[in-house]
Design a protein around this motif. Structure first.
Motif, short mmCIF file in Angstrom:
data_model
loop_
_atom_site.label_atom_id
_atom_site.label_comp_id
_atom_site.label_asym_id
_atom_site.label_seq_id
_atom_site.Cartn_x
_atom_site.Cartn_y
_atom_site.Cartn_z
N ILE A 129 57.49 10.64 -36.14
CA ILE A 129 58.25 11.66 -35.40
C ILE A 129 57.47 12.31 -34.27
O ILE A 129 58.03 13.07 -33.48
N GLY A 130 56.16 12.03 -34.18
CA GLY A 130 55.35 12.61 -33.11
C GLY A 130 54.54 13.81 -33.56
O GLY A 130 54.78 14.37 -34.64
N ASP A 131 53.60 14.22 -32.71
CA ASP A 131 52.69 15.31 -33.06
C ASP A 131 53.36 16.68 -33.01
O ASP A 131 53.11 17.54 -33.85
N ARG A 132 54.20 16.89 -32.00
CA ARG A 132 54.79 18.22 -31.80
C ARG A 132 55.70 18.67 -32.93
O ARG A 132 55.61 19.82 -33.38
N PRO A 133 56.60 17.80 -33.45
CA PRO A 133 57.43 18.22 -34.59
C PRO A 133 56.61 18.58 -35.83
O PRO A 133 56.98 19.49 -36.59
N VAL A 134 55.49 17.86 -36.04
CA VAL A 134 54.63 18.17 -37.19
C VAL A 134 54.02 19.57 -37.03
O VAL A 134 53.96 20.36 -37.99
N LEU A 135 53.58 19.90 -35.81
CA LEU A 135 53.04 21.23 -35.54
C LEU A 135 54.09 22.31 -35.77
O LEU A 135 53.81 23.35 -36.39
N LEU A 195 53.59 19.58 -23.69
CA LEU A 195 52.52 19.23 -24.62
C LEU A 195 52.53 17.73 -24.91
O LEU A 195 52.84 17.28 -26.02
N ILE A 196 52.19 16.94 -23.90
CA ILE A 196 52.18 15.48 -24.02
C ILE A 196 50.84 14.94 -23.52
O ILE A 196 50.10 15.63 -22.82
N ALA A 197 50.54 13.71 -23.89
CA ALA A 197 49.25 13.09 -23.54
C ALA A 197 49.10 12.93 -22.03
O ALA A 197 50.08 12.73 -21.29
N PHE A 198 47.86 13.01 -21.57
CA PHE A 198 47.50 12.88 -20.15
C PHE A 198 48.07 11.59 -19.56
O PHE A 198 48.73 11.60 -18.51
N VAL A 208 45.15 20.21 -37.48
CA VAL A 208 44.87 18.88 -36.95
C VAL A 208 45.76 18.55 -35.75
O VAL A 208 45.32 17.95 -34.77
N MET A 209 47.01 19.00 -35.79
CA MET A 209 47.91 18.71 -34.66
C MET A 209 47.52 19.51 -33.42
O MET A 209 47.69 19.03 -32.29
N SER A 210 46.98 20.71 -33.61
CA SER A 210 46.59 21.54 -32.47
C SER A 210 45.53 20.85 -31.63
O SER A 210 45.68 20.69 -30.42
N TYR A 211 44.44 20.41 -32.26
CA TYR A 211 43.40 19.83 -31.43
C TYR A 211 43.59 18.34 -31.17
O TYR A 211 42.99 17.78 -30.25
N THR A 212 44.48 17.67 -31.93
CA THR A 212 44.87 16.30 -31.55
C THR A 212 45.67 16.32 -30.26
O THR A 212 45.41 15.57 -29.32
N LEU A 213 46.67 17.21 -30.21
CA LEU A 213 47.46 17.37 -28.99
C LEU A 213 46.58 17.77 -27.82
O LEU A 213 46.72 17.27 -26.71
N TYR A 214 45.66 18.68 -28.07
CA TYR A 214 44.78 19.19 -27.02
C TYR A 214 43.93 18.06 -26.43
O TYR A 214 43.82 17.93 -25.21
N SER A 215 43.35 17.23 -27.30
CA SER A 215 42.51 16.14 -26.81
C SER A 215 43.33 15.12 -26.03
O SER A 215 42.84 14.52 -25.06
N LYS A 216 44.58 14.93 -26.42
CA LYS A 216 45.46 14.00 -25.69
C LYS A 216 45.87 14.58 -24.34
O LYS A 216 45.99 13.84 -23.35
N ILE A 217 46.09 15.88 -24.29
CA ILE A 217 46.43 16.54 -23.02
C ILE A 217 45.30 16.41 -22.02
O ILE A 217 45.51 16.19 -20.83
N LEU A 218 44.05 16.49 -22.50
CA LEU A 218 42.88 16.39 -21.62
C LEU A 218 42.65 14.97 -21.14
O LEU A 218 42.09 14.76 -20.05
N GLY A 219 43.04 13.97 -21.95
CA GLY A 219 42.87 12.58 -21.54
C GLY A 219 41.43 12.12 -21.54
O GLY A 219 40.58 12.67 -22.27
N PRO A 220 41.10 11.14 -20.67
CA PRO A 220 39.76 10.55 -20.67
C PRO A 220 38.70 11.35 -19.92
O PRO A 220 37.57 10.93 -19.81
N LYS A 221 39.05 12.51 -19.41
CA LYS A 221 38.08 13.33 -18.70
C LYS A 221 37.05 13.90 -19.69
O LYS A 221 37.33 14.01 -20.88
#
Length: 502
Positions: free
Chosen positions: A325-331, A490-493, A419-432
């Motif tokens: 269902i994705g990261d956001r619904p779990v959060l 709140l989606i991946a980079f 876990v969803m908070s910083y998983t989403l966060y790391s995806k938002i930041l991307g490869p930077k």
């Protein structure tokens, strides 16, 4: 296109190339060292959390529940200061440097904590300083998270973050379990005269945490290597050794700062709420159930350990749920469960807590002899809700069933949100490079863990649990509204830039 710049494209799953296969194995060995570092960091914090209050009362009679809030907050204040520093440092230098330095500080601070009973005055301030330095050493959490985020592909990241959280939960279990086991040493324990050390139920856990830190330093020095991959999992040169112009095309594009800010606020709220929960557990149980200091340390240690086991199951469920269902619904679901947990904890009914003064009022012999025959360090201990907390006389007691039900619900909601908070966060930041950003996220959580204990110790002491938990319910509702309003951002980079389909 893939050969542009100094980037070396690799498929880490391709076993035909020995060099690629060794890189893949080395990368995951290093990630597992980060898991273990997070595990030991968690053990180092939770191994003393249930005994802080009775230890503080034992070494300094002038300490009250309000000062306990500052002692708990000192850990997070130290971590809040250190996290951006270690995060910035990790963007420019190998991670070993920050990790070894931070863990050494942590080890030294735990030894300091074991000796805070020695000074003849101001013992509570020595405990405050010891916990602040332990927290400063724990600022390496930003380095751990940024390393794992940078060393995993987009597909690997949720699983890796969940595994890291599971290791954190294992530490969360083992810490209180070890404290509960070591409580049988007793308050007096044994004295090691050579080093002037009292080895008892309060100092032994801190010394064990210091030993774990030494093991952690050895693992970092012997096994950890620098690795970095892009969102597709292709191996690229570690950012710590790249020049300013050596940037992959995957890193091009701006980070969504609104999503970054929203993620930090949500993480702050999640950590604030849990800091309130872990701070108030021991005083609340002593007030409501008339537990002694030793009982409170043991029973809360068992309860927190059970919550930790529950959290591991939650992390397994989160990994599967986020794929479906994705990261956001779990959060969002985690926040709803936390709300239910604190709502259930609100006092109701016509049963009131036992008041401490009832022991003395109902026993004239005790009241006549307390002043003359019971020294300050006696084993005599009043139990129940202190008379100076006026709300004890008109606020209904919280039942044990309410307390345990709340623990179970918070034990489901918190790990899912964490876990969803910083998983989403790391995806938002991307490869930077994520060191500084992860430093700010950790600082945000540490700020929450600084303010949460101070908030709850003040509100709980003065106004009681009804006000304290009602305000927390309001905060959770605010977080749900904020998440809903920024949901689409709140989606991946790489997803936002159209490089990968969600």
């Amino acid at each position: 296109v893939l050969s542009e710049g100094k980037k070396v494209p690799r498929n880490p799953i391709d076993g035909n190339d020995d060099s690629q296969d060794e890189d893949y194995k080395s990368r995951w060995r290093s990630i597992r060292v980060m898991y273990f570092t997070m595990f030991l960091s968690s053990v180092g914090f939770t191994i003393v959390i249930t005994s802080l209050w009775p230890y503080l009362q034992k070494i300094d009679d002038s300490a009250n529940a309000t000062f306990l809030g500052w002692v708990v907050a000192a850990y997070s204040l130290g971590q809040m200061v250190a996290s951006p520093i270690f995060g910035f440092w990790s963007n420019h230098r190998p991670r070993r440097e920050q990790l070894v330095c931070s863990i050494f500080i942590n080890v030294s601070a735990n030894v300091y904590y074991s000796y805070v009973y020695l000074p003849t005055t101001n013992n509570k301030f020595h405990m405050l300083m010891a916990r602040a330095f332990v927290g400063f050493g724990a600022g390496n959490v930003a380095v751990v998270r940024s390393y794992v985020a940078g060393a995993t592909s987009l597909k690997e990241r949720t699983s890796a973050m969940a595994n890291m959280s599971a290791c954190q939960a294992l530490g969360f279990i083992l810490g209180p379990a070890l404290q509960a086991g070591l409580s049988f040493i007793g308050e007096h324990g044994v004295t090691v005269k050579v080093i002037d050390l009292q080895l008892n139920m309060y100092t032994a856990p801190a010394l064990l945490a210091a030993l774990f830190g030494v093991i952690n330093i050895l693992l970092v020095l012997l096994i950890l290597r620098e690795h970095r991959v892009d969102d597709h999992g292709r191996h690229i040169q570690a950012i710590n050794y790249m020049s300013e112009v050596d940037i992959s095309e995957e890193s091009e594009g701006d980070i969504d700062q609104v999503a970054v800010l929203t993620s930090n606020i949500l993480f702050f709220i999640v950590m604030f709420i849990f800091a309130v929960f872990e701070t108030i557990a021991t005083p609340l149980s002593m007030d409501m159930f008339a537990w002694t200091r030793k009982d409170a340390v043991f029973y809360n240690g068992v309860i927190i350990s059970c919550i930790g086991f529950e959290s591991i199951l939650v992390f397994v469920a989160v990994k599967m749920a986020s794929q479906r269902i994705g990261d956001r619904p779990v959060l969002l679901g985690g926040l709803a469960i936390i709300f239910c947990g604190f709502f259930i904890l609100l006092p109701w009914g016509n049963h009131y807590p036992k008041i401490q003064w009832a022991d003395i009022k109902n026993n004239s012999m005790v009241s006549q002899t307390l002043a003359t025959t019971v020294p300050s360090n006696s084993s005599f201990e009043s139990t129940g809700c202190p008379l100076e907390q006026t709300w004890c006389q008109y606020t209904p007691a919280i039942s044990l069933a309410q307390y345990i039900t709340s623990d179970i619900l918070i034990g489901v909601g918190y790990p899912a949100c964490n876990v969803m908070s910083y998983t989403l966060y790391s995806k938002i930041l991307g490869p930077k490079p994520q060191g500084v950003y992860m430093g700010w996220l950790t600082a945000s959580g540490s700020g929450a863990r600084t303010l949460g204990p101070v908030f709850v110790s003040q509100v709980y002491t003065i106004l009681g649990p009804r006000w304290a938990f009602s305000l927390i319910c309001g905060m959770v509702l605010g977080a749900i509204i904020l998440l809903g309003s920024a949901y689409h951002r709140l989606i991946a980079f790489s997803v936002r830039l159209g490089r990968i389909l969600e």
